[in-house]
Design a protein around this motif. Structure first.
Motif, PDB file in Angstrom:
ATOM      1  N   TYR A 131       0.860  -1.180   0.000  1.00 40.65           N
ATOM      2  CA  TYR A 131       0.000   0.000   0.000  1.00 40.65           C
ATOM      3  C   TYR A 131       0.901   1.236   0.000  1.00 40.65           C
ATOM      4  CZ  TYR A 131      -3.705  -3.268   1.014  1.00 40.65           C
ATOM      5  OH  TYR A 131      -4.589  -4.314   0.928  1.00 40.65           O
ATOM      6  N   ALA A 132       1.060   1.826  -1.172  1.00 45.88           N
ATOM      7  CA  ALA A 132       2.019   2.908  -1.356  1.00 45.88           C
ATOM      8  C   ALA A 132       1.672   4.159  -0.554  1.00 45.88           C
ATOM      9  CB  ALA A 132       2.131   3.259  -2.843  1.00 45.88           C
ATOM     10  N   LYS A 133       0.397   4.435  -0.332  1.00 41.11           N
ATOM     11  CA  LYS A 133       0.008   5.672   0.346  1.00 41.11           C
ATOM     12  C   LYS A 133       0.451   5.704   1.805  1.00 41.11           C
ATOM     13  CE  LYS A 133      -3.827   6.514  -2.750  1.00 41.11           C
ATOM     14  NZ  LYS A 133      -5.168   6.090  -3.040  1.00 41.11           N
ATOM     15  N   THR A 134       0.441   4.556   2.471  1.00 44.16           N
ATOM     16  CA  THR A 134       0.831   4.519   3.885  1.00 44.16           C
ATOM     17  C   THR A 134       2.126   3.742   4.119  1.00 44.16           C
ATOM     18  OG1 THR A 134      -0.516   2.548   4.236  1.00 44.16           O
ATOM     19  CG2 THR A 134      -1.533   4.703   4.746  1.00 44.16           C
ATOM     20  N   GLY A 135       2.589   3.017   3.120  1.00 43.78           N
ATOM     21  CA  GLY A 135       3.786   2.203   3.287  1.00 43.78           C
ATOM     22  C   GLY A 135       3.522   0.864   3.960  1.00 43.78           C
ATOM     23  N   MET A 136       2.254   0.514   4.157  1.00 41.45           N
ATOM     24  CA  MET A 136       1.921  -0.781   4.755  1.00 41.45           C
ATOM     25  C   MET A 136       2.115  -1.890   3.724  1.00 41.45           C
ATOM     26  SD  MET A 136      -1.244  -0.481   7.416  1.00 41.45           S
ATOM     27  CE  MET A 136      -2.491  -0.243   6.204  1.00 41.45           C
ATOM     28  N   ILE A 137       2.401  -3.067   4.230  1.00 36.90           N
ATOM     29  CA  ILE A 137       2.510  -4.255   3.388  1.00 36.90           C
ATOM     30  C   ILE A 137       1.642  -5.330   4.019  1.00 36.90           C
ATOM     31  CG2 ILE A 137       4.036  -6.051   2.497  1.00 36.90           C
ATOM     32  CD1 ILE A 137       6.331  -4.016   2.729  1.00 36.90           C
ATOM     33  N   SER A 138       0.717  -5.883   3.242  1.00 42.88           N
ATOM     34  CA  SER A 138      -0.108  -6.985   3.728  1.00 42.88           C
ATOM     35  C   SER A 138       0.484  -8.293   3.233  1.00 42.88           C
ATOM     36  CB  SER A 138      -1.550  -6.845   3.240  1.00 42.88           C
ATOM     37  OG  SER A 138      -2.178  -5.779   3.900  1.00 42.88           O
ATOM     38  N   LEU A 139       0.645  -9.221   4.159  1.00 42.42           N
ATOM     39  CA  LEU A 139       1.207 -10.537   3.870  1.00 42.42           C
ATOM     40  C   LEU A 139       0.200 -11.601   4.262  1.00 42.42           C
ATOM     41  CD1 LEU A 139       4.664  -9.793   5.501  1.00 42.42           C
ATOM     42  CD2 LEU A 139       4.165  -9.799   3.050  1.00 42.42           C
ATOM     43  N   VAL A 140       0.030 -12.598   3.410  1.00 37.20           N
ATOM     44  CA  VAL A 140      -0.890 -13.703   3.695  1.00 37.20           C
ATOM     45  C   VAL A 140      -0.087 -14.992   3.621  1.00 37.20           C
ATOM     46  CG1 VAL A 140      -2.975 -14.928   2.992  1.00 37.20           C
ATOM     47  CG2 VAL A 140      -2.844 -12.441   2.710  1.00 37.20           C
ATOM     48  N   TYR A 141      -0.160 -15.757   4.705  1.00 43.36           N
ATOM     49  CA  TYR A 141       0.557 -17.021   4.791  1.00 43.36           C
ATOM     50  C   TYR A 141      -0.408 -18.160   5.111  1.00 43.36           C
ATOM     51  CZ  TYR A 141       4.788 -14.182   5.353  1.00 43.36           C
ATOM     52  OH  TYR A 141       5.804 -13.294   5.175  1.00 43.36           O
ATOM     53  N   ALA A 142      -0.194 -19.305   4.481  1.00 48.54           N
ATOM     54  CA  ALA A 142      -0.875 -20.539   4.869  1.00 48.54           C
ATOM     55  C   ALA A 142      -0.059 -21.172   5.983  1.00 48.54           C
ATOM     56  CB  ALA A 142      -0.987 -21.496   3.689  1.00 48.54           C
ATOM     57  N   VAL A 143      -0.742 -21.738   6.974  1.00 49.12           N
ATOM     58  CA  VAL A 143      -0.054 -22.440   8.060  1.00 49.12           C
ATOM     59  C   VAL A 143       0.244 -23.854   7.572  1.00 49.12           C
ATOM     60  CG1 VAL A 143      -0.207 -23.257  10.433  1.00 49.12           C
ATOM     61  CG2 VAL A 143      -1.213 -21.048   9.803  1.00 49.12           C
ATOM     62  N   ASN A 144       1.500 -24.276   7.656  1.00 52.42           N
ATOM     63  CA  ASN A 144       1.927 -25.610   7.213  1.00 52.42           C
ATOM     64  C   ASN A 144       1.761 -26.624   8.333  1.00 52.42           C
ATOM     65  OD1 ASN A 144       2.754 -24.198   4.953  1.00 52.42           O
ATOM     66  ND2 ASN A 144       4.908 -24.218   5.525  1.00 52.42           N
ATOM     67  N   ASN A 145       1.866 -27.884   7.966  1.00 53.63           N
ATOM     68  CA  ASN A 145       1.928 -28.995   8.934  1.00 53.63           C
ATOM     69  C   ASN A 145       0.738 -29.039   9.866  1.00 53.63           C
ATOM     70  OD1 ASN A 145       4.447 -29.703   7.856  1.00 53.63           O
ATOM     71  ND2 ASN A 145       5.451 -28.218   9.191  1.00 53.63           N
ATOM     72  N   ARG A 146      -0.443 -28.867   9.328  1.00 55.16           N
ATOM     73  CA  ARG A 146      -1.625 -28.935  10.170  1.00 55.16           C
ATOM     74  C   ARG A 146      -2.167 -30.340  10.170  1.00 55.16           C
ATOM     75  NH1 ARG A 146      -5.852 -26.353   9.927  1.00 55.16           N
ATOM     76  NH2 ARG A 146      -6.277 -26.714   7.761  1.00 55.16           N
TER      77      ARG A 146
END
Length: 173
Positions: A158-173
């Motif tokens: 998000y360039a306007k605020t400098g935020m970065i959203s990250l999405v991760y799958a949880v492994n080994n469930r």
């Protein structure tokens, strides 16, 4: 099966709230559609501390959203619009995941996330990294930390605020 998604904002140094549980440092980005995000969920899971903080701000009980608060000290008789979960929490979360409906928002905090992740009950970790260093506060994962393997499945800057959203799958469930 419904997904349990740990979705939160985090400072660059790993805190989801400041030392006094404040979250005034989280800047709203105009490109994040919070209504669209919220529409993906019909159930919230909260730890006691998060519940008490959101309740102080009038945000703990949302219309159309079932809220489950995990606590050893709160009593169900004191709350009409939320479900207090003390014992059998693993069975309750497993049951919620099997129900039809939208995804389940693991709203907070770090202790509840750690417990649910250790039990294999978290599907994704979705973190919006806010460009601020708090120095101390409530960590993303509470102590003692557990190794949780993740796989990056998405990201957005998000360039306007400098935020970065990250999405991760949880492994080994």
């Amino acid at each position: 099966m419904r997904q349990v998604r740990y979705n939160c904002a985090m400072s660059l140094d790993g805190y989801i709230a400041g030392p006094d549980h404040e979250f005034d440092w989280i800047e709203a980005d105009p490109d994040i559609d919070f209504l669209q995000l919220s529409a993906q969920f019909d159930t919230y899971l909260m730890g006691r501390k998060t519940f008490e903080i959101t309740r102080q701000h009038g945000q703990a009980e949302m219309p159309g959203i079932r809220t489950f608060v995990f606590s050893r000290t709160l009593r169900q008789s004191d709350y009409d619009n939320v479900t207090i979960v003390g014992r059998n929490w693993q069975e309750i979360v497993q049951s919620l995941r099997r129900e039809p409906g939208k995804d389940i928002w693991l709203f907070g905090g770090g202790s509840l996330f750690r417990s649910l992740a250790e039990a294999g009950l978290v599907d994704t970790v979705e973190v919006s990294v806010v460009p601020i260093l708090l120095g101390r506060g409530v960590p993303l994962v509470s102590d003692p930390p557990t190794r949780i393997a993740l796989t990056l499945t998405g990201h957005r800057v998000y360039a306007k605020t400098g935020m970065i959203s990250l999405v991760y799958a949880v492994n080994n469930r």
